[in-house]
Design an enzyme around this catalytic site. Sequence first.
Site, mmCIF file in Angstrom:
data_model
loop_
_atom_site.group_PDB
_atom_site.id
_atom_site.type_symbol
_atom_site.label_atom_id
_atom_site.label_comp_id
_atom_site.label_asym_id
_atom_site.label_seq_id
_atom_site.Cartn_x
_atom_site.Cartn_y
_atom_site.Cartn_z
ATOM 1 N N ARG A 282 39.199 -9.856 -9.503
ATOM 2 C CA ARG A 282 39.535 -10.449 -8.213
ATOM 3 C C ARG A 282 40.378 -9.434 -7.444
ATOM 4 O O ARG A 282 41.574 -9.274 -7.727
ATOM 5 C CB ARG A 282 40.317 -11.745 -8.457
ATOM 6 N N HIS A 286 44.603 -14.784 -5.176
ATOM 7 C CA HIS A 286 43.916 -16.000 -5.629
ATOM 8 C C HIS A 286 43.412 -16.781 -4.409
ATOM 9 O O HIS A 286 42.247 -17.145 -4.327
ATOM 10 C CB HIS A 286 44.877 -16.847 -6.459
ATOM 11 N N TYR A 295 52.605 -10.090 -9.823
ATOM 12 C CA TYR A 295 52.176 -10.144 -11.221
ATOM 13 C C TYR A 295 51.201 -9.038 -11.636
ATOM 14 O O TYR A 295 50.722 -9.021 -12.747
ATOM 15 C CB TYR A 295 51.594 -11.527 -11.543
#
Lengths: 388, 328
Positions: A282, A286, A295
């Site tokens: 990805r 998100h 992160y």
Amino acid sequence: MVNGDQNRAGPKKKAARGRKKPAAAATGPVDMVQLLTPEGERVSHPEYDVDLSDQQYRDLYRDMVIVRRLDAEGTALQRQGQLGIWASLLGQEAAQIGSGRALAKQDMVFPTYREHGVLWTRDIDPIMPFGLFRGIDLGGWDSRKYRFQMYTIVIGAQSLHATGYAMGITKDGKVGGDDGEAVIAYFGDGASSQGDVNESFVWASVYNAPVVFFCQNNQYAISEPVIRQAKAPLYKRADGFGFPGVRVDGNDVLATLAVTTRAMDNARHGNGPTFIEAYTYRMGAHTTTDDPTRYRDSGEVEAWRAKDPVSRMRTFLERQSIADTDYFDGIDAEAQQHALDLRERVIALPDPEPGAIFDHVYSGGSPLVEREREEFQAYHASFEGSEH
Amino acid sequence: MSQTLRIGGAVGAGLRRAMEDDPKVILMGEDVGKLGGVFRVTDGLQKDFGEDRVIDTPLAESGILGTAIGLAIRGWRPVCEIQFNGFVYPAFDQIVCQLAKMHYRSQGTVPLPIVVRIPCGGGIGAVEHHSESPEAYFAHTAGLKVVSCSNSHDAYWMIQQAIASDDPVIFFEPLRRYQEKGEVDTSGDLSQAYPLFSTKVEREGDDATVVAWGSMVKVAHDAATAAAEEGRSLEVVNLRTLSPLDMEPVYASVRKTGRMVVVHEAPSNVGIGAEIAARVTQDCFYSLESPVLRVTGYDTPYPAARLEEEYLPDLDRVLDAVDRTFGY
């Protein structure tokens, strides 16, 4: 862009990942179906291949460019306040286009909320999911007509619906030939931990349902790396449920096409389910509410950028002289036009009538809902003629 | 044509008739096939309709509901059996997020004609999770319809009506009454049966109204009989439908009697009795001679079997509440 042969896939890439990340640790060297390397080199696989015309190669490229551009428009529209949220597919174009173009007309799709690329392959107007993300409806459309179910927000819930639908195909006697029907259920690495997904594997297996589970392992469930979902490669799970599992390079549109075509054909001929793990990344957040810099580090993202699904296909087309600069420019212009058209129409989408709150709660109606509708209307009518 | 059937058998007979009438009706659940269900409600159906239509499922309730939704999208009419009341919770997401909302989300294009049968309530000396009354969870969820049968005749017709409904129906069966016999008039067809989403006054009275559903209807009748011996006339209202509520017969009764007691096995807190009390207060305020009182299970987890007779509403607790309505 891809740098050429000196930058081959494989162990060399690991160094580029920089700091040790759990996402990388979750995936040791495993057998992954690949037909097009990150450098755009066509390679063979002992079990899988595609036999495509130049036009079909170009079409796959075109699909990916357009859905990437439409997706970028989704992100832009959210940033400009036109959408409440957008779930970007950036980086997952090959997984979605390859699997989507593997489907027969009669097949049924059960998507998550990120399957804008698969939606495109079903020849559905790309504006369709924008009502959901703009907040003017709940993403409703006639899923049976489009053979593409509504986006499902609850992670993994649709895998059971897909399996039940596939059981219904068997009951209808619609498996067993080339014209047989099959189902594809999309979900991600996060969903693989859900009970519903694992229950759907049980059901699909014991009833030999004509369903393909297509997991886009994009390495993250929001912030959690796939190591939080699985210690073993995901595709290996299928073995324990009694059906085949395949890992495919999810950034390779040819490999995802080949693997999904085989799996769907197996399903439609009555040979039961397959689990496909499309190993991808990805590239974006998100959703537009997310901040991936909290992160994961840029080194990891850059390493995956070198495996980009669109640029590797472009390199391949260039090297094979299947397409030239004029063609690529033309596709870019077409994608741009699609995006501008989409943008205009999204902004023009009307807000729903307030009374729509009460529509379609029940097929057979409900005295409670109707009473509340009347109270609602009477309340609003009480302001008519007054300043408010 | 009339026949005597146990309540469980009446549900089974209704299922059989629904399957005969519509080849798209299928049954799904744990042990519903060869065994005929742990309460034998589906006894003989797999033998007669085959494994394709009476499906012994894997042991996972979310899977039962989730696959039923897929089957319904495909055009089938699944009837799911949840083996015991307390086993429905693993399917909660599929019921409240998926089953309940699909028609709404799809703007009316995807109805889900699914029935979820759940044996409800306690009183059989079972271990925990087998005696619960979870109806309020589902009545609270828009998109679901919730009904509760309490006698053989209703069981036979209501299950067929629920299956014929294009909306999802949570169908509660009175677990402790499965073996009780009653007359079932099987003549006629669905269009002639008492409407599914309708409440019924089963015993007329003048002094106070007792509202109940499921297993508690018998308790209400017993209380009315006992009260009559003491010269007090109770009206018994069998609610039958929990969502939507059919309040007009309740209002009419309260306007006549001025007093009302709601009886249910489920705990009182935020239960269906509270909703009924609120609506009666709003619509019958000037008819009420006393507050609406509730006789319910306590707001505790369902207790151990040797304590359940203390927990469950019984005739004496209902009469005690009726007495209290006369104390205002």
